[in-house]
Scaffold this active site. Sequence first.
Site, short mmCIF file in Angstrom:
data_model
loop_
_atom_site.label_atom_id
_atom_site.label_comp_id
_atom_site.label_asym_id
_atom_site.label_seq_id
_atom_site.Cartn_x
_atom_site.Cartn_y
_atom_site.Cartn_z
N CYS A 218 0.83 -1.18 0.02
CA CYS A 218 0.14 0.03 0.02
C CYS A 218 0.61 1.50 -0.02
CB CYS A 218 -1.11 0.15 1.08
SG CYS A 218 -2.48 1.04 0.84
N HIS B 192 -3.62 -5.56 1.21
CA HIS B 192 -3.18 -5.96 2.84
C HIS B 192 -3.85 -7.43 3.23
CE1 HIS B 192 -2.04 -1.90 3.94
NE2 HIS B 192 -3.09 -1.43 3.43
#
Length: 486
Positions: free
Chosen positions: A328, A426
Amino acid sequence: MFQGTGSSVGKSLLVAGLARALVLRGHAVRPFKPQNMSNNAAVTEEGGEIGRAQALQARACGVLPGIHMNPVLLKPQSETGAQVVVQGRIHATARAREYQMMKPSLMPFVLHSFARLREEAEIVLVEGAGSASEINLRAGDIANMGFARATDTPVVVIGDIDRGGVIASLVGTKAVLDPADAALVRGFIVNRMRGDPTLFAAGMAQIASRTGWASLGLVPFFDDARRLPAEDAQDLANAPRRAGTRCRIAVPVLPRISNFDDLDPLAAEPEVELILLRPGVPLPGDVDLVLLPGSKATIADLAALRAEGWDTDILAHRRRGGRILGLCGGYQMLGRFVADPDGIEGPPDRVAGLGLLEIDTVLGGEKRLARVQGATLADGVPFHGYEMHVGQTSGADCARPLLRLDDGRVDGAVSADGLVAGSYLHGFFADDRQRAAWLHRLGAASDGHAHEAAVEAALDGLAQHLEQHLDVEAILRIARAGGATP
Protein backbone atom coordinates in the site's frame (compact mmCIF):
# COMPACT_ATOMS: atom_id res chain seq x y z
CA MET A 1 -19.30 0.12 28.99
CA PHE A 2 -15.61 -0.51 29.68
CA GLN A 3 -13.56 2.64 30.17
CA GLY A 4 -9.91 2.91 31.17
CA THR A 5 -7.80 4.95 33.51
CA GLY A 6 -5.66 5.62 30.45
CA SER A 7 -4.84 4.46 26.94
CA SER A 8 -3.49 0.94 26.37
CA VAL A 9 -4.77 -0.53 29.64
CA GLY A 10 -6.16 -3.51 27.73
CA LYS A 11 -9.74 -2.42 27.08
CA SER A 12 -9.86 -3.82 23.54
CA LEU A 13 -8.66 -7.30 24.46
CA LEU A 14 -10.80 -7.51 27.59
CA VAL A 15 -13.88 -6.67 25.52
CA ALA A 16 -12.88 -9.24 22.88
CA GLY A 17 -12.28 -11.94 25.47
CA LEU A 18 -15.47 -11.18 27.37
CA ALA A 19 -17.43 -11.16 24.11
CA ARG A 20 -16.14 -14.65 23.26
CA ALA A 21 -16.88 -15.85 26.82
CA LEU A 22 -20.47 -14.60 26.63
CA VAL A 23 -20.98 -16.09 23.15
CA LEU A 24 -19.76 -19.44 24.46
CA ARG A 25 -22.41 -19.09 27.18
CA GLY A 26 -25.02 -18.75 24.46
CA HIS A 27 -25.58 -14.98 24.41
CA ALA A 28 -25.95 -12.84 21.27
CA VAL A 29 -23.27 -10.16 21.68
CA ARG A 30 -22.06 -7.15 19.65
CA PRO A 31 -19.03 -4.89 20.18
CA PHE A 32 -19.27 -1.11 20.02
CA LYS A 33 -16.73 1.69 20.25
CA PRO A 34 -18.22 5.18 19.75
CA GLN A 35 -14.90 6.77 18.80
CA ASN A 36 -11.61 5.12 18.02
CA MET A 37 -8.22 6.55 17.07
CA SER A 38 -6.13 4.10 15.11
CA ASN A 39 -4.43 3.65 11.76
CA ASN A 40 -4.94 -0.10 12.05
CA ALA A 41 -8.28 -0.46 10.31
CA ALA A 42 -10.41 -3.21 8.81
CA VAL A 43 -12.79 -3.36 5.86
CA THR A 44 -16.41 -4.22 6.68
CA GLU A 45 -18.95 -6.20 4.72
CA GLU A 46 -20.60 -2.95 3.58
CA GLY A 47 -17.33 -1.71 2.11
CA GLY A 48 -16.61 0.72 4.94
CA GLU A 49 -13.82 0.81 7.50
CA ILE A 50 -13.64 0.50 11.28
CA GLY A 51 -10.89 0.04 13.84
CA ARG A 52 -9.11 -3.31 13.65
CA ALA A 53 -9.87 -3.89 17.34
CA GLN A 54 -13.62 -3.79 16.66
CA ALA A 55 -13.17 -6.23 13.77
CA LEU A 56 -11.42 -8.59 16.18
CA GLN A 57 -14.22 -8.12 18.70
CA ALA A 58 -16.79 -8.88 16.00
CA ARG A 59 -14.89 -12.06 15.27
CA ALA A 60 -15.00 -12.90 18.96
CA CYS A 61 -18.79 -12.49 18.76
CA GLY A 62 -18.96 -14.82 15.76
CA VAL A 63 -20.31 -12.12 13.43
CA LEU A 64 -18.97 -10.15 10.47
CA PRO A 65 -17.62 -6.65 11.17
CA GLY A 66 -19.96 -3.77 10.37
CA ILE A 67 -19.67 0.00 10.17
CA HIS A 68 -21.97 0.55 13.17
CA MET A 69 -19.51 -1.18 15.52
CA ASN A 70 -17.21 1.86 15.33
CA PRO A 71 -19.14 4.85 13.95
CA VAL A 72 -16.33 7.40 14.42
CA LEU A 73 -12.77 6.44 13.48
CA LEU A 74 -9.92 8.96 13.68
CA LYS A 75 -6.90 8.12 11.51
CA PRO A 76 -3.95 10.34 12.48
CA GLN A 77 -2.11 11.96 9.58
CA SER A 78 0.07 14.35 11.57
CA GLU A 79 0.89 15.24 15.18
CA THR A 80 -2.20 17.47 15.38
CA GLY A 81 -4.57 16.35 12.63
CA ALA A 82 -6.53 13.28 11.57
CA GLN A 83 -8.88 11.96 8.93
CA VAL A 84 -12.37 11.57 10.40
CA VAL A 85 -14.24 8.46 9.22
CA VAL A 86 -17.96 8.38 10.09
CA GLN A 87 -19.98 5.19 9.70
CA GLY A 88 -17.31 3.73 7.46
CA ARG A 89 -16.71 6.66 5.10
CA ILE A 90 -14.37 9.67 5.05
CA HIS A 91 -16.26 12.58 6.62
CA ALA A 92 -13.63 15.28 7.08
CA THR A 93 -10.03 16.07 7.93
CA ALA A 94 -9.58 18.05 11.11
CA ARG A 95 -6.96 19.32 13.50
CA ALA A 96 -7.35 18.46 17.15
CA ARG A 97 -9.07 21.71 18.13
CA GLU A 98 -11.34 21.58 15.08
CA TYR A 99 -12.34 18.04 15.99
CA GLN A 100 -13.27 19.09 19.52
CA MET A 101 -15.73 21.56 18.00
CA MET A 102 -17.00 18.90 15.58
CA LYS A 103 -17.74 16.22 18.19
CA PRO A 104 -21.28 17.31 19.17
CA SER A 105 -22.36 17.03 15.53
CA LEU A 106 -21.15 13.42 15.50
CA MET A 107 -23.19 12.26 18.50
CA PRO A 108 -26.31 11.57 16.36
CA PHE A 109 -24.27 9.15 14.22
CA VAL A 110 -22.97 7.45 17.36
CA LEU A 111 -26.44 7.08 18.86
CA HIS A 112 -27.88 5.82 15.56
CA SER A 113 -25.20 3.12 15.28
CA PHE A 114 -25.64 2.10 18.92
CA ALA A 115 -29.39 1.77 18.43
CA ARG A 116 -28.80 -0.46 15.40
CA LEU A 117 -26.60 -2.82 17.42
CA ARG A 118 -29.04 -2.94 20.33
CA GLU A 119 -31.66 -4.22 17.91
CA GLU A 120 -29.36 -7.05 16.83
CA ALA A 121 -28.09 -8.34 20.15
CA GLU A 122 -28.93 -9.28 23.71
CA ILE A 123 -25.75 -7.64 25.03
CA VAL A 124 -23.67 -4.79 23.60
CA LEU A 125 -20.16 -4.43 25.04
CA VAL A 126 -19.05 -0.82 24.69
CA GLU A 127 -15.38 0.17 24.72
CA GLY A 128 -14.36 3.66 25.76
CA ALA A 129 -11.39 5.58 24.37
CA GLY A 130 -8.31 6.89 26.14
CA SER A 131 -8.99 7.84 29.74
CA ALA A 132 -12.24 8.25 31.64
CA SER A 133 -10.58 11.00 33.67
CA GLU A 134 -9.84 13.39 30.77
CA ILE A 135 -12.15 16.00 32.26
CA ASN A 136 -10.54 18.66 30.07
CA LEU A 137 -12.23 16.93 27.10
CA ARG A 138 -15.52 16.18 28.85
CA ALA A 139 -17.53 18.92 27.11
CA GLY A 140 -19.02 17.42 23.96
CA ASP A 141 -17.54 14.01 24.74
CA ILE A 142 -18.82 11.13 22.62
CA ALA A 143 -16.26 8.48 23.56
CA ASN A 144 -16.50 7.97 27.34
CA MET A 145 -18.79 9.50 29.95
CA GLY A 146 -20.57 11.68 27.40
CA PHE A 147 -21.75 8.55 25.63
CA ALA A 148 -22.52 6.71 28.90
CA ARG A 149 -24.66 9.59 30.13
CA ALA A 150 -26.46 10.00 26.80
CA THR A 151 -27.42 6.31 26.73
CA ASP A 152 -27.66 5.60 30.47
CA THR A 153 -25.07 2.83 30.12
CA PRO A 154 -23.40 1.39 33.25
CA VAL A 155 -19.61 1.66 33.33
CA VAL A 156 -16.74 -0.54 34.49
CA VAL A 157 -13.33 1.15 34.83
CA ILE A 158 -10.13 -0.75 33.94
CA GLY A 159 -6.70 -0.06 35.41
CA ASP A 160 -3.35 -1.54 34.32
CA ILE A 161 -1.17 -2.74 37.19
CA ASP A 162 1.74 -3.55 34.85
CA ARG A 163 2.47 0.15 34.26
CA GLY A 164 2.41 0.96 37.99
CA GLY A 165 0.33 3.30 40.11
CA VAL A 166 -2.92 1.44 39.54
CA ILE A 167 -4.39 2.30 42.96
CA ALA A 168 -3.80 6.01 42.40
CA SER A 169 -5.11 5.86 38.83
CA LEU A 170 -8.39 4.20 39.81
CA VAL A 171 -8.95 6.21 42.99
CA GLY A 172 -7.91 9.36 41.13
CA THR A 173 -10.39 8.64 38.36
CA LYS A 174 -13.20 8.52 40.91
CA ALA A 175 -11.94 11.75 42.50
CA VAL A 176 -12.01 13.82 39.29
CA LEU A 177 -15.23 12.51 37.74
CA ASP A 178 -18.33 14.66 37.79
CA PRO A 179 -20.67 13.12 40.40
CA ALA A 180 -23.32 12.37 37.77
CA ASP A 181 -20.70 10.57 35.67
CA ALA A 182 -19.29 8.71 38.65
CA ALA A 183 -22.79 7.52 39.54
CA LEU A 184 -22.77 5.36 36.39
CA VAL A 185 -19.64 3.45 37.44
CA ARG A 186 -20.53 0.05 38.87
CA GLY A 187 -17.16 -1.60 39.29
CA PHE A 188 -13.49 -1.85 38.40
CA ILE A 189 -11.06 -4.37 36.93
CA VAL A 190 -7.30 -4.47 37.46
CA ASN A 191 -5.57 -5.87 34.38
CA ARG A 192 -2.15 -7.42 33.56
CA MET A 193 -1.10 -8.71 36.97
CA ARG A 194 2.27 -10.46 36.95
CA GLY A 195 3.35 -12.71 39.80
CA ASP A 196 1.39 -13.81 42.86
CA PRO A 197 -2.12 -12.26 42.73
CA THR A 198 -2.60 -12.70 46.48
CA LEU A 199 0.01 -9.97 46.99
CA PHE A 200 -2.47 -7.43 45.60
CA ALA A 201 -5.53 -8.58 47.55
CA ALA A 202 -5.14 -5.67 49.97
CA GLY A 203 -4.76 -3.30 47.01
CA MET A 204 -8.05 -4.48 45.51
CA ALA A 205 -9.74 -3.95 48.87
CA GLN A 206 -8.31 -0.44 49.19
CA ILE A 207 -9.55 0.54 45.72
CA ALA A 208 -13.02 -0.78 46.49
CA SER A 209 -13.11 1.02 49.84
CA ARG A 210 -11.90 4.37 48.48
CA THR A 211 -14.09 4.38 45.35
CA GLY A 212 -17.20 2.52 46.48
CA TRP A 213 -16.96 0.49 43.25
CA ALA A 214 -17.33 -3.29 43.16
CA SER A 215 -14.18 -5.32 42.58
CA LEU A 216 -14.88 -7.38 39.46
CA GLY A 217 -11.54 -9.10 39.08
CA LEU A 218 -7.75 -9.05 39.04
CA VAL A 219 -6.71 -10.35 35.61
CA PRO A 220 -3.25 -11.95 35.28
CA PHE A 221 -1.12 -11.13 32.26
CA PHE A 222 -2.29 -13.16 29.25
CA ASP A 223 0.77 -14.11 27.23
CA ASP A 224 -1.13 -15.27 24.12
CA ALA A 225 -2.40 -11.71 23.62
CA ARG A 226 0.60 -11.34 21.30
CA ARG A 227 -1.21 -13.60 18.82
CA LEU A 228 -4.02 -11.05 18.47
CA PRO A 229 -3.81 -7.84 16.39
CA ALA A 230 -2.41 -4.81 18.21
CA GLU A 231 -4.43 -1.59 18.00
CA ASP A 232 -1.55 0.81 18.57
CA ALA A 233 1.80 0.79 16.79
CA GLN A 234 3.43 1.50 20.16
CA ASP A 235 2.42 -2.04 21.15
CA LEU A 236 4.56 -3.54 18.37
CA ALA A 237 7.67 -5.20 19.73
CA ASN A 238 10.45 -7.42 18.46
CA ALA A 239 10.15 -11.02 19.58
CA PRO A 240 13.28 -12.63 21.05
CA ARG A 241 15.39 -14.28 18.37
CA ARG A 242 14.53 -17.96 18.20
CA ALA A 243 16.76 -20.95 17.48
CA GLY A 244 16.33 -22.17 13.92
CA THR A 245 15.76 -18.75 12.36
CA ARG A 246 16.47 -18.95 8.64
CA CYS A 247 14.91 -15.74 7.35
CA ARG A 248 15.32 -12.16 8.56
CA ILE A 249 12.73 -9.55 7.57
CA ALA A 250 13.26 -5.87 8.42
CA VAL A 251 10.33 -3.45 8.73
CA PRO A 252 10.88 0.31 9.22
CA VAL A 253 8.29 1.43 11.80
CA LEU A 254 7.32 4.80 10.36
CA PRO A 255 5.40 7.44 12.35
CA ARG A 256 2.10 6.89 10.51
CA ILE A 257 2.35 3.15 9.94
CA SER A 258 -1.03 1.62 9.17
CA ASN A 259 -2.56 -1.86 8.97
CA PHE A 260 0.45 -3.25 10.78
CA ASP A 261 -1.36 -6.51 11.59
CA ASP A 262 -0.04 -7.49 8.13
CA LEU A 263 3.09 -8.39 10.11
CA ASP A 264 1.51 -10.69 12.70
CA PRO A 265 1.48 -13.90 10.61
CA LEU A 266 5.16 -13.46 9.75
CA ALA A 267 6.10 -12.82 13.38
CA ALA A 268 4.46 -16.11 14.38
CA GLU A 269 6.61 -18.20 12.02
CA PRO A 270 9.43 -20.06 13.87
CA GLU A 271 11.92 -19.67 11.00
CA VAL A 272 11.34 -15.91 10.69
CA GLU A 273 13.03 -13.15 12.65
CA LEU A 274 10.91 -10.03 12.19
CA ILE A 275 13.02 -6.94 12.93
CA LEU A 276 11.00 -3.81 13.67
CA LEU A 277 13.28 -0.83 13.03
CA ARG A 278 12.69 2.07 15.40
CA PRO A 279 14.18 5.55 14.92
CA GLY A 280 17.93 5.63 15.41
CA VAL A 281 18.43 1.97 14.44
CA PRO A 282 20.08 1.28 11.05
CA LEU A 283 18.87 -1.41 8.68
CA PRO A 284 20.96 -4.58 9.23
CA GLY A 285 23.05 -5.52 6.25
CA ASP A 286 22.15 -9.20 6.26
CA VAL A 287 18.34 -9.21 6.06
CA ASP A 288 16.59 -11.29 3.43
CA LEU A 289 13.66 -8.95 2.87
CA VAL A 290 12.89 -5.29 3.53
CA LEU A 291 9.14 -4.87 3.95
CA LEU A 292 7.76 -1.35 3.67
CA PRO A 293 4.35 -1.37 5.39
CA GLY A 294 1.22 0.69 4.86
CA SER A 295 1.12 4.37 5.76
CA LYS A 296 -1.66 6.84 6.50
CA ALA A 297 0.46 9.67 5.06
CA THR A 298 2.83 8.37 2.41
CA ILE A 299 4.68 11.61 1.66
CA ALA A 300 5.23 12.44 5.34
CA ASP A 301 6.42 8.90 6.12
CA LEU A 302 8.72 8.93 3.09
CA ALA A 303 10.31 12.08 4.54
CA ALA A 304 10.65 10.33 7.92
CA LEU A 305 12.27 7.32 6.24
CA ARG A 306 14.82 9.60 4.59
CA ALA A 307 15.46 11.51 7.82
CA GLU A 308 16.46 8.22 9.47
CA GLY A 309 18.81 7.34 6.59
CA TRP A 310 16.81 4.19 5.89
CA ASP A 311 16.53 5.14 2.22
CA THR A 312 20.31 4.80 1.89
CA ASP A 313 20.21 1.46 3.70
CA ILE A 314 17.40 0.18 1.46
CA LEU A 315 19.21 1.20 -1.72
CA ALA A 316 22.37 -0.56 -0.48
CA HIS A 317 20.28 -3.66 0.29
CA ARG A 318 18.96 -3.54 -3.28
CA ARG A 319 22.48 -3.25 -4.74
CA ARG A 320 23.46 -6.38 -2.80
CA GLY A 321 20.67 -8.27 -4.52
CA GLY A 322 18.26 -8.12 -1.61
CA ARG A 323 14.48 -8.42 -1.93
CA ILE A 324 12.08 -5.56 -1.18
CA LEU A 325 8.31 -5.63 -0.83
CA GLY A 326 6.05 -2.60 -0.41
CA LEU A 327 2.46 -2.80 0.79
CA CYS A 328 0.00 0.00 0.00
CA GLY A 329 1.77 3.20 1.14
CA GLY A 330 5.05 1.27 1.11
CA TYR A 331 4.32 0.29 -2.50
CA GLN A 332 3.79 3.94 -3.41
CA MET A 333 7.15 4.87 -1.82
CA LEU A 334 9.00 2.42 -4.11
CA GLY A 335 8.14 4.42 -7.26
CA ARG A 336 9.65 7.44 -9.01
CA PHE A 337 7.34 9.99 -7.39
CA VAL A 338 4.26 10.38 -5.20
CA ALA A 339 1.98 13.35 -5.85
CA ASP A 340 -0.83 14.65 -3.65
CA PRO A 341 -2.21 17.56 -5.70
CA ASP A 342 -5.41 17.93 -3.64
CA GLY A 343 -3.78 17.67 -0.22
CA ILE A 344 -5.59 14.46 0.73
CA GLU A 345 -2.93 13.27 3.19
CA GLY A 346 -1.36 16.62 4.07
CA PRO A 347 -0.28 19.81 2.29
CA PRO A 348 -0.37 19.46 -1.52
CA ASP A 349 3.00 18.18 -2.66
CA ARG A 350 4.93 16.08 -5.16
CA VAL A 351 8.04 14.25 -3.98
CA ALA A 352 10.54 11.80 -5.39
CA GLY A 353 10.12 8.18 -4.37
CA LEU A 354 12.86 5.62 -3.81
CA GLY A 355 13.03 4.90 -7.56
CA LEU A 356 13.10 1.13 -7.12
CA LEU A 357 10.06 0.53 -9.31
CA GLU A 358 9.17 2.22 -12.59
CA ILE A 359 5.84 3.50 -11.29
CA ASP A 360 4.27 6.84 -10.36
CA THR A 361 1.45 7.48 -7.90
CA VAL A 362 -1.11 10.30 -7.80
CA LEU A 363 -3.27 10.43 -4.68
CA GLY A 364 -6.91 11.24 -5.34
CA GLY A 365 -10.31 9.87 -6.24
CA GLU A 366 -12.57 7.67 -4.15
CA LYS A 367 -11.05 5.53 -1.44
CA ARG A 368 -11.18 1.88 -2.43
CA LEU A 369 -12.42 -0.40 0.36
CA ALA A 370 -13.06 -4.03 -0.54
CA ARG A 371 -12.36 -7.60 0.48
CA VAL A 372 -10.71 -9.49 -2.36
CA GLN A 373 -9.13 -12.79 -3.28
CA GLY A 374 -7.08 -14.09 -6.17
CA ALA A 375 -3.64 -15.55 -6.90
CA THR A 376 -0.08 -14.42 -7.50
CA LEU A 377 0.62 -14.27 -11.24
CA ALA A 378 4.10 -15.80 -11.08
CA ASP A 379 3.13 -19.07 -9.41
CA GLY A 380 -0.66 -19.19 -9.13
CA VAL A 381 -0.67 -19.34 -5.31
CA PRO A 382 -4.07 -18.25 -3.94
CA PHE A 383 -4.56 -15.43 -1.44
CA HIS A 384 -7.30 -13.46 0.28
CA GLY A 385 -6.97 -9.94 1.60
CA TYR A 386 -8.43 -6.46 1.36
CA GLU A 387 -7.93 -3.11 -0.35
CA MET A 388 -7.87 0.18 1.58
CA HIS A 389 -6.24 2.98 -0.36
CA VAL A 390 -6.58 6.28 -2.17
CA GLY A 391 -4.69 6.92 -5.39
CA GLN A 392 -3.76 5.56 -8.79
CA THR A 393 -0.42 3.99 -9.64
CA SER A 394 0.85 3.55 -13.19
CA GLY A 395 4.11 2.95 -15.01
CA ALA A 396 6.17 0.41 -16.93
CA ASP A 397 6.54 -2.05 -14.04
CA CYS A 398 2.75 -2.26 -13.69
CA ALA A 399 2.95 -4.36 -16.89
CA ARG A 400 4.37 -7.02 -14.55
CA PRO A 401 1.62 -7.10 -11.90
CA LEU A 402 2.12 -9.10 -8.72
CA LEU A 403 -1.45 -10.33 -8.26
CA ARG A 404 -4.53 -11.23 -10.26
CA LEU A 405 -7.84 -10.74 -8.47
CA ASP A 406 -10.82 -13.01 -8.97
CA ASP A 407 -12.79 -10.09 -10.44
CA GLY A 408 -10.31 -9.97 -13.34
CA ARG A 409 -8.30 -6.96 -12.19
CA VAL A 410 -4.55 -7.08 -11.60
CA ASP A 411 -2.66 -5.35 -8.82
CA GLY A 412 0.86 -4.31 -8.02
CA ALA A 413 4.14 -4.20 -9.88
CA VAL A 414 7.36 -6.23 -10.05
CA SER A 415 10.81 -5.07 -11.13
CA ALA A 416 12.39 -6.61 -14.22
CA ASP A 417 14.67 -8.84 -12.13
CA GLY A 418 11.86 -9.84 -9.77
CA LEU A 419 13.59 -8.62 -6.60
CA VAL A 420 11.39 -5.57 -5.92
CA ALA A 421 7.62 -5.80 -5.75
CA GLY A 422 4.68 -3.87 -4.43
CA SER A 423 0.94 -4.23 -4.00
CA TYR A 424 -2.05 -2.31 -2.67
CA LEU A 425 -3.34 -5.47 -0.98
CA HIS A 426 -3.33 -5.93 2.78
CA GLY A 427 -3.74 -9.16 4.67
CA PHE A 428 -2.42 -11.71 2.21
CA PHE A 429 0.26 -12.98 4.62
CA ALA A 430 -2.65 -14.16 6.79
CA ASP A 431 -3.38 -16.67 4.01
CA ASP A 432 -1.24 -19.67 4.96
CA ARG A 433 -0.69 -20.64 1.31
CA GLN A 434 0.59 -17.23 0.28
CA ARG A 435 2.79 -16.83 3.35
CA ALA A 436 4.38 -20.26 2.79
CA ALA A 437 5.17 -19.31 -0.81
CA TRP A 438 6.90 -16.09 0.25
CA LEU A 439 8.96 -17.90 2.88
CA HIS A 440 10.00 -20.49 0.30
CA ARG A 441 11.28 -17.68 -1.95
CA LEU A 442 13.31 -16.38 0.99
CA GLY A 443 14.88 -19.77 1.74
CA ALA A 444 12.73 -20.58 4.73
CA ALA A 445 9.76 -22.84 5.33
CA SER A 446 6.48 -22.40 7.12
CA ASP A 447 5.91 -24.84 9.96
CA GLY A 448 2.33 -25.30 8.82
CA HIS A 449 1.19 -22.56 11.18
CA ALA A 450 -2.51 -21.94 10.57
CA HIS A 451 -2.89 -18.24 11.27
CA GLU A 452 -6.66 -17.99 11.39
CA ALA A 453 -6.92 -21.05 13.63
CA ALA A 454 -4.29 -19.56 15.95
CA VAL A 455 -6.33 -16.35 16.31
CA GLU A 456 -9.45 -18.38 17.14
CA ALA A 457 -7.52 -20.43 19.70
CA ALA A 458 -6.16 -17.26 21.30
CA LEU A 459 -9.68 -15.82 21.59
CA ASP A 460 -10.94 -19.04 23.16
CA GLY A 461 -7.99 -19.03 25.56
CA LEU A 462 -8.62 -15.40 26.48
CA ALA A 463 -12.30 -16.17 27.13
CA GLN A 464 -11.34 -19.04 29.45
CA HIS A 465 -8.80 -16.80 31.18
CA LEU A 466 -11.42 -14.12 31.87
CA GLU A 467 -14.00 -16.68 33.03
CA GLN A 468 -11.44 -17.75 35.61
CA HIS A 469 -10.43 -14.32 36.84
CA LEU A 470 -13.45 -12.03 36.32
CA ASP A 471 -16.81 -12.10 38.05
CA VAL A 472 -18.69 -12.57 34.78
CA GLU A 473 -22.00 -13.11 36.57
CA ALA A 474 -21.65 -9.74 38.28
CA ILE A 475 -20.86 -8.09 34.94
CA LEU A 476 -24.02 -9.63 33.45
CA ARG A 477 -26.08 -8.33 36.38
CA ILE A 478 -24.65 -4.84 35.81
CA ALA A 479 -25.53 -5.01 32.10
CA ARG A 480 -29.08 -6.18 32.78
CA ALA A 481 -29.67 -3.49 35.40
CA GLY A 482 -28.60 -0.72 33.01
CA GLY A 483 -27.73 2.71 34.30
CA ALA A 484 -30.33 2.77 37.07
CA THR A 485 -28.88 3.41 40.50
CA PRO A 486 -28.47 -0.03 42.16
